[in-house]
Design a protein around this motif. Structure first.
Motif, PDB file in Angstrom:
ATOM      1  N   ILE A  37       0.877  -1.170   0.000  1.00  0.00           N
ATOM      2  CA  ILE A  37       0.000   0.000   0.000  1.00  0.00           C
ATOM      3  C   ILE A  37       0.913   1.219   0.000  1.00  0.00           C
ATOM      4  O   ILE A  37       1.952   1.206   0.678  1.00  0.00           O
ATOM      5  CB  ILE A  37      -0.898  -0.004   1.247  1.00  0.00           C
ATOM      6  N   TYR A  95       4.186   0.899   2.069  1.00  0.00           N
ATOM      7  CA  TYR A  95       4.012   0.051   3.244  1.00  0.00           C
ATOM      8  C   TYR A  95       3.727  -1.394   2.806  1.00  0.00           C
ATOM      9  O   TYR A  95       2.958  -1.611   1.854  1.00  0.00           O
ATOM     10  CB  TYR A  95       2.815   0.506   4.071  1.00  0.00           C
ATOM     11  N   ARG A 103     -11.122 -11.619   3.595  1.00  0.00           N
ATOM     12  CA  ARG A 103     -11.633 -10.328   4.077  1.00  0.00           C
ATOM     13  C   ARG A 103     -10.418  -9.421   4.186  1.00  0.00           C
ATOM     14  O   ARG A 103      -9.748  -9.387   5.209  1.00  0.00           O
ATOM     15  CB  ARG A 103     -12.344 -10.502   5.407  1.00  0.00           C
ATOM     16  N   SER A 104     -10.135  -8.681   3.134  1.00  0.00           N
ATOM     17  CA  SER A 104      -8.826  -8.040   2.991  1.00  0.00           C
ATOM     18  C   SER A 104      -8.708  -6.708   3.683  1.00  0.00           C
ATOM     19  O   SER A 104      -8.555  -5.661   3.053  1.00  0.00           O
ATOM     20  CB  SER A 104      -8.486  -7.901   1.504  1.00  0.00           C
ATOM     21  N   TYR A 105      -8.747  -6.753   5.000  1.00  0.00           N
ATOM     22  CA  TYR A 105      -8.340  -5.579   5.753  1.00  0.00           C
ATOM     23  C   TYR A 105      -6.911  -5.830   6.224  1.00  0.00           C
ATOM     24  O   TYR A 105      -6.387  -6.944   6.123  1.00  0.00           O
ATOM     25  CB  TYR A 105      -9.299  -5.321   6.933  1.00  0.00           C
ATOM     26  N   PHE A 106      -6.273  -4.770   6.746  1.00  0.00           N
ATOM     27  CA  PHE A 106      -4.837  -4.833   7.050  1.00  0.00           C
ATOM     28  C   PHE A 106      -4.630  -4.537   8.530  1.00  0.00           C
ATOM     29  O   PHE A 106      -4.796  -3.392   8.968  1.00  0.00           O
ATOM     30  CB  PHE A 106      -4.085  -3.820   6.192  1.00  0.00           C
ATOM     31  N   ASP A 107      -4.269  -5.549   9.292  1.00  0.00           N
ATOM     32  CA  ASP A 107      -4.152  -5.348  10.733  1.00  0.00           C
ATOM     33  C   ASP A 107      -2.721  -5.130  11.216  1.00  0.00           C
ATOM     34  O   ASP A 107      -2.519  -4.677  12.345  1.00  0.00           O
ATOM     35  CB  ASP A 107      -4.843  -6.465  11.522  1.00  0.00           C
ATOM     36  N   TRP A 109       1.037  -3.419   9.811  1.00  0.00           N
ATOM     37  CA  TRP A 109       1.719  -2.635   8.799  1.00  0.00           C
ATOM     38  C   TRP A 109       3.183  -2.474   9.184  1.00  0.00           C
ATOM     39  O   TRP A 109       3.516  -2.409  10.368  1.00  0.00           O
ATOM     40  CB  TRP A 109       1.110  -1.237   8.690  1.00  0.00           C
ATOM     41  N   GLY A 110       4.035  -2.340   8.174  1.00  0.00           N
ATOM     42  CA  GLY A 110       5.404  -1.932   8.434  1.00  0.00           C
ATOM     43  C   GLY A 110       5.472  -0.436   8.652  1.00  0.00           C
ATOM     44  O   GLY A 110       4.449   0.260   8.627  1.00  0.00           O
TER      45      GLY A 110
END
Lengths: 119, 107
Positions: A37, A95, A103-107, A109-110
């Motif tokens: 992202i 990122y 269910r493509s949420y992002f929990d 992150w770098g």
């Protein structure tokens, strides 16, 4: 604990190439989809690409399709983004994130790595 | 691609205020929506997923609701740590899209 560390950002001229990496730890890397992202300076978030855990499935945003290639090495727990034919508008913080597909949420992150495309 | 439109773009509020941010999808996305909080110089933080499920560790003053095309993020009593930019994200279609963000400022 889960850790994602991006590297490989830098300054590149328009038309050039760059390869980003994301080192993962603290979870079973091969079990999860991963996404890239990006966020241009002062702008919002833009999803770039995802790859499945097995590397069988990939997908790209229209803005990068044909120029960027996502890949992963499950043995080394690393994610990569090969960026070719870079444009000024690709300038952004990139990122990597765990993608909870389907269910493509992002929990997780770098911290991000900055790519600057400028002549 | 599914377009996500947030409103307002900027919101001025005081500590203790109830704050509501709206996110509208260009087509129905069922409940496949997440909300994130981002502070300057840091990565986004997941607050809500599946439109209304609170991520572990997120204070209960945050809540999400809605389905189909329209969703809301509510902060029941704004705290000093909540001044940030908030993004919605849909994950219904094969390509994921974010809203343009809502900046919550101190009034």
């Amino acid at each position: 604990q889960v850790q994602l560390v991006e590297s490989g950002g830098g300054l590149v001229k328009p038309g050039g190439s760059l390869r980003l990496s994301c080192a993962a730890s603290g979870f079973t890397f091969s079990d999860y989809y991963m996404s890239w992202i990006r966020q241009a300076p002062g702008k919002g978030l833009e999803w770039v690409s995802y790859i499945s855990g097995s590397t069988s499935y990939t997908n790209y945003a229209a803005s990068v399709k044909g120029r960027f290639t996502i890949s992963r090495d499950n043995a080394k727990k690393s994610l990569h983004l090969q960026m070719n034919s870079l444009r000024v508008e690709d300038t952004a913080v990139y990122y990597c994130a765990i993608d909870r597909a389907p269910r493509s949420y992002f929990d997780y992150w770098g911290q991000g790595t900055l790519v600057t495309v400028s002549s | 691609d599914i377009q996500m439109t947030q409103s307002p773009s900027t919101l001025s509020a005081s500590v203790g205020d109830r704050v509501t941010i709206t996110c509208r999808a260009s087509q129905s996305i069922s409940s496949w929506l997440a909300w994130y909080q981002q502070k300057p110089g840091t990565a986004p933080k997941l607050l809500i997923y599946d439109a209304s499920s609170l991520e572990s560790g997120v204070p209960s003053r945050f809540s999400g609701s809605g389905s189909g095309p329209e969703f809301t993020l509510t902060i029941s009593s704004l705290q000093p740590d909540d001044f940030a930019t908030y993004y919605c994200q849909q994950y219904n279609s094969p390509t994921w899209t974010f809203g343009q963000g809502t900046k919550v400022e101190i009034k």
